[in-house]
Design a protein around this motif. Sequence first.
Motif, PDB file in Angstrom:
ATOM      1  N   TYR A 139      -9.404   2.563   3.247  1.00 44.77           N
ATOM      2  CA  TYR A 139      -8.499   3.385   4.037  1.00 44.77           C
ATOM      3  C   TYR A 139      -9.236   4.181   5.116  1.00 44.77           C
ATOM      4  O   TYR A 139      -8.692   4.473   6.145  1.00 44.77           O
ATOM      5  N   ARG A 140     -10.471   4.567   4.791  1.00 43.02           N
ATOM      6  CA  ARG A 140     -11.218   5.432   5.719  1.00 43.02           C
ATOM      7  C   ARG A 140     -11.519   4.696   7.009  1.00 43.02           C
ATOM      8  O   ARG A 140     -11.952   3.571   6.993  1.00 43.02           O
ATOM      9  N   ASN A 192      -0.312   5.292  -0.739  1.00 45.71           N
ATOM     10  CA  ASN A 192      -0.642   6.096   0.448  1.00 45.71           C
ATOM     11  C   ASN A 192      -0.877   7.562   0.162  1.00 45.71           C
ATOM     12  O   ASN A 192      -1.888   8.132   0.570  1.00 45.71           O
ATOM     13  N   THR A 242      -9.911   3.357  -1.540  1.00 46.03           N
ATOM     14  CA  THR A 242     -10.041   4.564  -0.733  1.00 46.03           C
ATOM     15  C   THR A 242     -11.023   4.347   0.416  1.00 46.03           C
ATOM     16  O   THR A 242     -10.757   4.744   1.546  1.00 46.03           O
ATOM     17  N   LEU A 284       0.816  -1.214   0.000  1.00 41.17           N
ATOM     18  CA  LEU A 284       0.000   0.000   0.000  1.00 41.17           C
ATOM     19  C   LEU A 284       0.851   1.266   0.000  1.00 41.17           C
ATOM     20  O   LEU A 284       0.338   2.348  -0.281  1.00 41.17           O
ATOM     21  N   VAL A 318      -4.001   8.313  -2.063  1.00 42.14           N
ATOM     22  CA  VAL A 318      -5.242   8.000  -1.340  1.00 42.14           C
ATOM     23  C   VAL A 318      -5.516   9.066  -0.290  1.00 42.14           C
ATOM     24  O   VAL A 318      -6.648   9.560  -0.179  1.00 42.14           O
ATOM     25  N   LYS A 319      -4.508   9.440   0.477  1.00 40.82           N
ATOM     26  CA  LYS A 319      -4.699  10.471   1.513  1.00 40.82           C
ATOM     27  C   LYS A 319      -5.091  11.803   0.882  1.00 40.82           C
ATOM     28  O   LYS A 319      -5.973  12.502   1.386  1.00 40.82           O
TER      29      LYS A 319
END
Length: 154
Positions: free
Chosen positions: A151-152, A82, A148, A78, A85-86
Amino acid sequence: MSEHRLSSVELDAATLPAATAEIEHERRVAIFDLVEKNSFEPAGADGGPYALKLSLLDGRLVFDIAGPEFARAHGLSLNPLNKVVKDYIAICDSYFEALRGTSPSQIEAVDMGRRGLHNEGAELLKARLDGKIAVDHETARRLFTLVTALYRRG
């Protein structure tokens, strides 16, 4: 020969971060959109459809794929995803905030940035899958949306 497509997507809840009801909803919508329309061709597979189980294991996103006479798992680090996505999550938050009271031109500007980051993330994910799973641009976009949502955190 069967189509190269996903017929189902499952998330391994045991390996995913805890999520609020809103995030769970985002994940379900992302899965629905992905299954509804996709092009998904694992290297070495004769044909689908395929079932995909996604899990997070030791900082890797694991694609566990099963199809007719086919089963394989691929892990992707990942780390390369990173930042995008952030950034994408942050701009989505800005977009939803802008919808609550900014001018149409500001909303449009934030939305253009959001779409640009979404495309960037999709292309990065597609490149990371190269040689393992062939996906078209729209499938890569839908996969990126799902990543995404994974990730949240709640």
